[in-house]
Enzyme design. Sequence first.
Site, PDB file in Angstrom:
ATOM      1  N   VAL A 251      87.887 -37.473 -44.300  1.00  0.00           N
ATOM      2  CA  VAL A 251      88.596 -38.461 -43.489  1.00  0.00           C
ATOM      3  C   VAL A 251      89.703 -39.054 -44.344  1.00  0.00           C
ATOM      4  O   VAL A 251      89.465 -39.443 -45.495  1.00  0.00           O
ATOM      5  CB  VAL A 251      87.636 -39.570 -42.996  1.00  0.00           C
ATOM      6  CG1 VAL A 251      88.398 -40.650 -42.243  1.00  0.00           C
ATOM      7  CG2 VAL A 251      86.544 -38.970 -42.109  1.00  0.00           C
ATOM      8  N   GLY A 252      90.903 -39.109 -43.791  1.00  0.00           N
ATOM      9  CA  GLY A 252      92.037 -39.647 -44.534  1.00  0.00           C
ATOM     10  C   GLY A 252      92.240 -41.124 -44.269  1.00  0.00           C
ATOM     11  O   GLY A 252      91.310 -41.850 -43.886  1.00  0.00           O
TER      12      GLY A 252
ATOM     13  N   THR B 101     101.856 -42.781 -43.347  1.00  0.00           N
ATOM     14  CA  THR B 101     101.726 -41.326 -43.283  1.00  0.00           C
ATOM     15  C   THR B 101     101.929 -40.784 -44.688  1.00  0.00           C
ATOM     16  O   THR B 101     102.608 -41.405 -45.506  1.00  0.00           O
ATOM     17  CB  THR B 101     102.734 -40.720 -42.290  1.00  0.00           C
ATOM     18  OG1 THR B 101     102.735 -39.291 -42.457  1.00  0.00           O
ATOM     19  CG2 THR B 101     104.154 -41.230 -42.516  1.00  0.00           C
ATOM     20  N   GLY B 102     101.333 -39.636 -44.955  1.00  0.00           N
ATOM     21  CA  GLY B 102     101.488 -39.057 -46.284  1.00  0.00           C
ATOM     22  C   GLY B 102     100.156 -38.673 -46.864  1.00  0.00           C
ATOM     23  O   GLY B 102      99.186 -38.435 -46.129  1.00  0.00           O
ATOM     24  N   HIS B 103     100.082 -38.642 -48.171  1.00  0.00           N
ATOM     25  CA  HIS B 103      98.879 -38.182 -48.855  1.00  0.00           C
ATOM     26  C   HIS B 103      97.760 -39.209 -48.665  1.00  0.00           C
ATOM     27  O   HIS B 103      97.741 -40.269 -49.287  1.00  0.00           O
ATOM     28  CB  HIS B 103      99.193 -37.974 -50.339  1.00  0.00           C
ATOM     29  CG  HIS B 103      98.087 -37.301 -51.053  1.00  0.00           C
ATOM     30  ND1 HIS B 103      97.337 -37.912 -52.016  1.00  0.00           N
ATOM     31  CD2 HIS B 103      97.563 -36.061 -50.904  1.00  0.00           C
ATOM     32  CE1 HIS B 103      96.412 -37.078 -52.457  1.00  0.00           C
ATOM     33  NE2 HIS B 103      96.531 -35.939 -51.790  1.00  0.00           N
ATOM     34  N   GLY B 104      96.823 -38.870 -47.761  1.00  0.00           N
ATOM     35  CA  GLY B 104      95.838 -39.846 -47.311  1.00  0.00           C
ATOM     36  C   GLY B 104      94.977 -40.416 -48.417  1.00  0.00           C
ATOM     37  O   GLY B 104      94.638 -41.606 -48.407  1.00  0.00           O
TER      38      GLY B 104
ATOM     39  N   THR C 114     101.857 -36.149 -38.799  1.00  0.00           N
ATOM     40  CA  THR C 114     101.020 -37.283 -38.355  1.00  0.00           C
ATOM     41  C   THR C 114     101.907 -38.232 -37.544  1.00  0.00           C
ATOM     42  O   THR C 114     103.114 -38.300 -37.781  1.00  0.00           O
ATOM     43  CB  THR C 114     100.441 -37.993 -39.604  1.00  0.00           C
ATOM     44  OG1 THR C 114      99.430 -37.165 -40.145  1.00  0.00           O
ATOM     45  CG2 THR C 114      99.859 -39.369 -39.282  1.00  0.00           C
TER      46      THR C 114
HETATM   47  N1  ASP Z   1      97.900 -39.348 -43.901  1.00  0.00           N
HETATM   48  C1  ASP Z   1      97.370 -38.193 -43.213  1.00  0.00           C
HETATM   49  C2  ASP Z   1      96.040 -37.828 -43.805  1.00  0.00           C
HETATM   50  O1  ASP Z   1      95.909 -37.830 -45.012  1.00  0.00           O
HETATM   51  C3  ASP Z   1      98.281 -37.005 -43.277  1.00  0.00           C
HETATM   52  C4  ASP Z   1      99.762 -37.238 -43.001  1.00  0.00           C
HETATM   53  O2  ASP Z   1     100.203 -38.385 -42.825  1.00  0.00           O
HETATM   54  O3  ASP Z   1     100.503 -36.254 -42.938  1.00  0.00           O
HETATM   55  O4  ASP Z   1      95.131 -37.492 -43.082  1.00  0.00           O
END
Ligand code: ASP
Length: 302
Positions: A203-204, A225-228, A174
């Site tokens: 949708v994240g 960024t990360g676990h949405g 991301t």
């Molecule tokens: N945060 C993003 C989502 O969950 C994914 C990511 O940051 O890698 O859509």
Amino acid sequence: MSVTRSWASDGGRFAVLVHGGAGDVPDAKVERHVAGCRAAAARAREILAAGGSALDAAQAAVIVLEDDPVFNAGTGACLTADGTLELDACVMEGEALRAGAVCALDPFKNPIAIARAVLEEGTHVLYAARGARAFAEGAGFSPADPASMITEAARQKLAEARASGKVSGWAGGTVGAVARDVRGHVAAATSTGGMVGKRAGRVGDSPIVGAGTYADDLGGAASATGHGEGILRVALGATAVHRLAHAGPEPVARGLIAEMRARVGATGGLILVGRDGRLGWARSTRTMTWAAEWDGGGEAGA
Ligand code: ASP
């Protein structure tokens, strides 16, 4: 574990920090990802050094990253369970708190440019799916041929996710940017394909104002960024920016990334710019590629 870095403002007139996603980029590929981040930060620097706005700089940095196929945004974005692209993007500025976002968007080359058009048009803040497509076409954007945006690497990641039997997997990659301009205004931009093998319509955090993206001149700007799902539940972006009014970006990012892990078991990363131009970031993943530019220098890493 969190890793943080920050810079003294040195009266910093302008500053930009970009990320290429929290995740686990293999050592052999880190340099390539960092190079992409550097190119994005350099583009933003040109705009800021010429007196351009934080909003233009953050958007331009994200466009560079959307066009780079190694990142999970725009070209190269990860695929849904159905093997399609559903793209999310958001941009926000901190002077008047204007924001624009699109989610579950069909393939368009630069979702962040459409999010910016939403911000400028000003009627609504967030358009989803077919409404987002209709808005984009009405604003003069042409849909892309999906084949021009879907990479072999994205197909492979979906095949691996399907083989693992999980509902969806972390794609990494991301992209986001936060910037502060010479007039003291801040902005944030974030763009993603989301999670590999996500269910249709998922949708994240990235396109949600206050979760993946937030900016307010009273505090600063944030891109997550990360676990949405975890980022959404702790309203990471808005919480970070409100804390920036009272503390520096490094401790704010470090504290919140640790809290997110403790409260909802989610890992990820956060980049911040304070209203004074100081930069800071933290991650709880193995990597989060990044690059920074400010009027006194530049730095990049993973
Ligand atoms: N945060 C993003 C989502 O969950 C994914 C990511 O940051 O890698 O859509």
